[in-house]
Design a protein around this motif. Structure first.
Motif, mmCIF file in Angstrom:
data_model
loop_
_atom_site.group_PDB
_atom_site.id
_atom_site.type_symbol
_atom_site.label_atom_id
_atom_site.label_comp_id
_atom_site.label_asym_id
_atom_site.label_seq_id
_atom_site.Cartn_x
_atom_site.Cartn_y
_atom_site.Cartn_z
ATOM 1 N N ASN A 1 0.771 -1.213 0.050
ATOM 2 C CA ASN A 1 0.019 0.012 -0.153
ATOM 3 C C ASN A 1 0.849 1.165 0.093
ATOM 4 O O ASN A 1 0.140 2.457 -0.020
ATOM 5 C CB ASN A 1 -0.916 -0.100 1.136
ATOM 6 C CG ASN A 1 -1.904 -1.136 1.040
ATOM 7 O OD1 ASN A 1 -2.421 -1.533 0.303
ATOM 8 N ND2 ASN A 1 -2.233 -1.811 2.375
ATOM 9 N N HIS A 2 2.105 1.103 0.122
ATOM 10 C CA HIS A 2 3.112 2.242 -0.018
ATOM 11 C C HIS A 2 2.478 3.332 1.073
ATOM 12 O O HIS A 2 2.210 4.580 0.650
ATOM 13 C CB HIS A 2 3.376 2.937 -1.362
ATOM 14 C CG HIS A 2 3.930 1.794 -2.124
ATOM 15 N ND1 HIS A 2 5.210 1.660 -2.106
ATOM 16 C CD2 HIS A 2 3.462 0.850 -3.133
ATOM 17 C CE1 HIS A 2 5.510 0.614 -2.692
ATOM 18 N NE2 HIS A 2 4.747 -0.025 -3.585
ATOM 19 N N CYS A 3 2.138 2.857 2.242
ATOM 20 C CA CYS A 3 1.452 3.861 3.064
ATOM 21 C C CYS A 3 2.288 4.916 3.391
ATOM 22 O O CYS A 3 3.309 5.403 3.351
ATOM 23 C CB CYS A 3 1.620 2.902 4.648
ATOM 24 S SG CYS A 3 0.662 1.226 4.676
ATOM 25 N N CYS B 1 6.267 -0.883 8.331
ATOM 26 C CA CYS B 1 7.465 -1.622 8.054
ATOM 27 C C CYS B 1 8.652 -0.894 8.404
ATOM 28 O O CYS B 1 9.818 -1.388 8.737
ATOM 29 C CB CYS B 1 7.389 -2.208 6.729
ATOM 30 S SG CYS B 1 7.127 -1.012 5.337
ATOM 31 N N GLN B 2 8.929 0.298 7.862
ATOM 32 C CA GLN B 2 9.865 1.192 7.947
ATOM 33 C C GLN B 2 10.031 1.555 9.751
ATOM 34 O O GLN B 2 11.449 1.738 10.109
ATOM 35 C CB GLN B 2 9.662 2.667 7.276
ATOM 36 C CG GLN B 2 10.807 3.585 7.172
ATOM 37 C CD GLN B 2 10.626 4.668 6.405
ATOM 38 O OE1 GLN B 2 9.441 5.251 6.238
ATOM 39 N NE2 GLN B 2 11.573 5.339 5.962
ATOM 40 N N ARG B 3 8.894 1.764 10.256
ATOM 41 C CA ARG B 3 9.152 2.012 11.683
ATOM 42 C C ARG B 3 9.894 1.200 12.512
ATOM 43 O O ARG B 3 10.532 1.294 13.399
ATOM 44 C CB ARG B 3 7.670 2.589 12.089
ATOM 45 C CG ARG B 3 7.918 3.070 13.678
ATOM 46 C CD ARG B 3 6.326 3.214 14.345
ATOM 47 N NE ARG B 3 5.793 1.893 14.637
ATOM 48 C CZ ARG B 3 6.219 1.305 15.552
ATOM 49 N NH1 ARG B 3 7.079 1.689 16.476
ATOM 50 N NH2 ARG B 3 5.546 0.252 16.141
ATOM 51 N N ALA C 1 12.873 2.553 3.050
ATOM 52 C CA ALA C 1 13.154 4.046 2.743
ATOM 53 C C ALA C 1 11.807 4.419 2.009
ATOM 54 O O ALA C 1 11.354 3.923 1.359
ATOM 55 C CB ALA C 1 14.577 4.339 2.130
ATOM 56 N N LYS C 2 11.354 5.702 2.463
ATOM 57 C CA LYS C 2 10.294 6.334 1.649
ATOM 58 C C LYS C 2 10.802 7.392 0.701
ATOM 59 O O LYS C 2 11.457 8.381 1.058
ATOM 60 C CB LYS C 2 9.430 6.924 2.571
ATOM 61 C CG LYS C 2 7.838 7.312 2.195
ATOM 62 C CD LYS C 2 7.082 7.247 3.047
ATOM 63 C CE LYS C 2 5.669 7.912 2.743
ATOM 64 N NZ LYS C 2 5.121 6.998 1.933
ATOM 65 N N ARG C 3 10.567 7.415 -0.403
ATOM 66 C CA ARG C 3 10.855 8.013 -1.616
ATOM 67 C C ARG C 3 10.181 9.362 -1.512
ATOM 68 O O ARG C 3 9.143 9.395 -0.861
ATOM 69 C CB ARG C 3 10.809 7.537 -2.962
ATOM 70 C CG ARG C 3 11.795 6.647 -3.272
ATOM 71 C CD ARG C 3 11.911 5.725 -4.341
ATOM 72 N NE ARG C 3 11.151 6.283 -5.542
ATOM 73 C CZ ARG C 3 11.430 6.540 -6.761
ATOM 74 N NH1 ARG C 3 12.731 5.827 -7.351
ATOM 75 N NH2 ARG C 3 10.942 7.122 -7.732
ATOM 76 N N ILE D 1 6.807 6.154 -2.574
ATOM 77 C CA ILE D 1 7.170 4.912 -2.692
ATOM 78 C C ILE D 1 7.916 4.436 -1.474
ATOM 79 O O ILE D 1 8.949 4.898 -1.199
ATOM 80 C CB ILE D 1 7.725 4.672 -4.055
ATOM 81 C CG1 ILE D 1 6.791 4.958 -5.155
ATOM 82 C CG2 ILE D 1 8.112 3.070 -4.123
ATOM 83 C CD1 ILE D 1 7.586 4.949 -6.596
ATOM 84 N N VAL D 2 7.347 3.236 -0.664
ATOM 85 C CA VAL D 2 8.213 2.660 0.120
ATOM 86 C C VAL D 2 9.050 1.577 -0.599
ATOM 87 O O VAL D 2 8.716 0.637 -1.018
ATOM 88 C CB VAL D 2 7.269 2.102 1.434
ATOM 89 C CG1 VAL D 2 8.156 1.520 2.473
ATOM 90 C CG2 VAL D 2 6.422 3.173 1.747
#
Length: 182
Positions: free
Chosen positions: A60-62, A67-69, A77-79, A83-84
């Motif tokens: 879902n590219h939240c 997941c990143q947290r 990484a979040k662009r 995009i995750v």
């Protein structure tokens, strides 16, 4: 302003053919049973109406990716376009992301024993091309959009009633299904 890309699925146009899932599987050379895009049929019925439709889903590219947290190795990484991205070289295979994602998106690749997920074909996007899943959709039911351009009053975030899912702010929206009278 930073943009947020996301998927828009018109469930009234989706035939359930699976072309999106197959394109993802093929072009990303995913080993079985790994699947970054999944297709499922949903059926809701009452005494007067019936709804049958397909949901094509992937990462879902939240807006606030869990997941990143939780990743202890910084493998996400979040662009700037929302995009995750999963950075395989940083992944230790600890499965924290697998356990924490409320959507069950990250999966362990059986060949590398590291997490993997949809990367939204960011290399193709950087070249001005659509993701493979979007390109493969025969009816145009699956689209990639900038979320600020979407008419919010016509869309549905299927996860909205669940508070823990609202916190991640998934970047996937659905045009709600039309009810069919019995």
């Amino acid at each position: 302003m930073v943009k947020q890309l996301g998927f828009l699925l018109d469930v009234n146009r989706c035939l359930g053919c699976g072309a999106c899932a197959k394109a993802c599987q093929t072009y990303n050379q995913l080993p079985s049973p790994l699947a970054w895009r999944r297709l499922r049929m949903v059926e809701n019925s009452s005494k007067e109406h019936i709804q049958r439709f397909y949901l094509s889903s992937a990462c879902n590219h939240c807006g606030d990716p869990e997941c990143q947290r939780v990743c202890p190795s910084g493998a996400y990484a979040k662009r700037r376009d929302g995009i995750v991205v999963h950075l395989t070289e940083k992944c230790t295979g600890c499965k924290s992301c697998v356990a924490s994602c409320p959507f069950g998106v990250p999966q362990i690749n059986p060949q590398t024993n590291k997490a993997s997920k949809c990367q939204l074909c960011y290399q193709r996007l950087d070249q001005g091309m659509p993701p493979h899943c979007v390109q493969a959709c025969l009816t145009g039911a699956l689209q990639l959009k900038e979320l600020q351009d979407l008419p919010a009053n016509q869309l549905l975030r299927l996860t909205a009633p669940v508070p823990s899912l609202r916190l991640t702010r998934p970047s996937v929206f659905y045009k709600p299904p039309r009810a069919t009278r019995l």
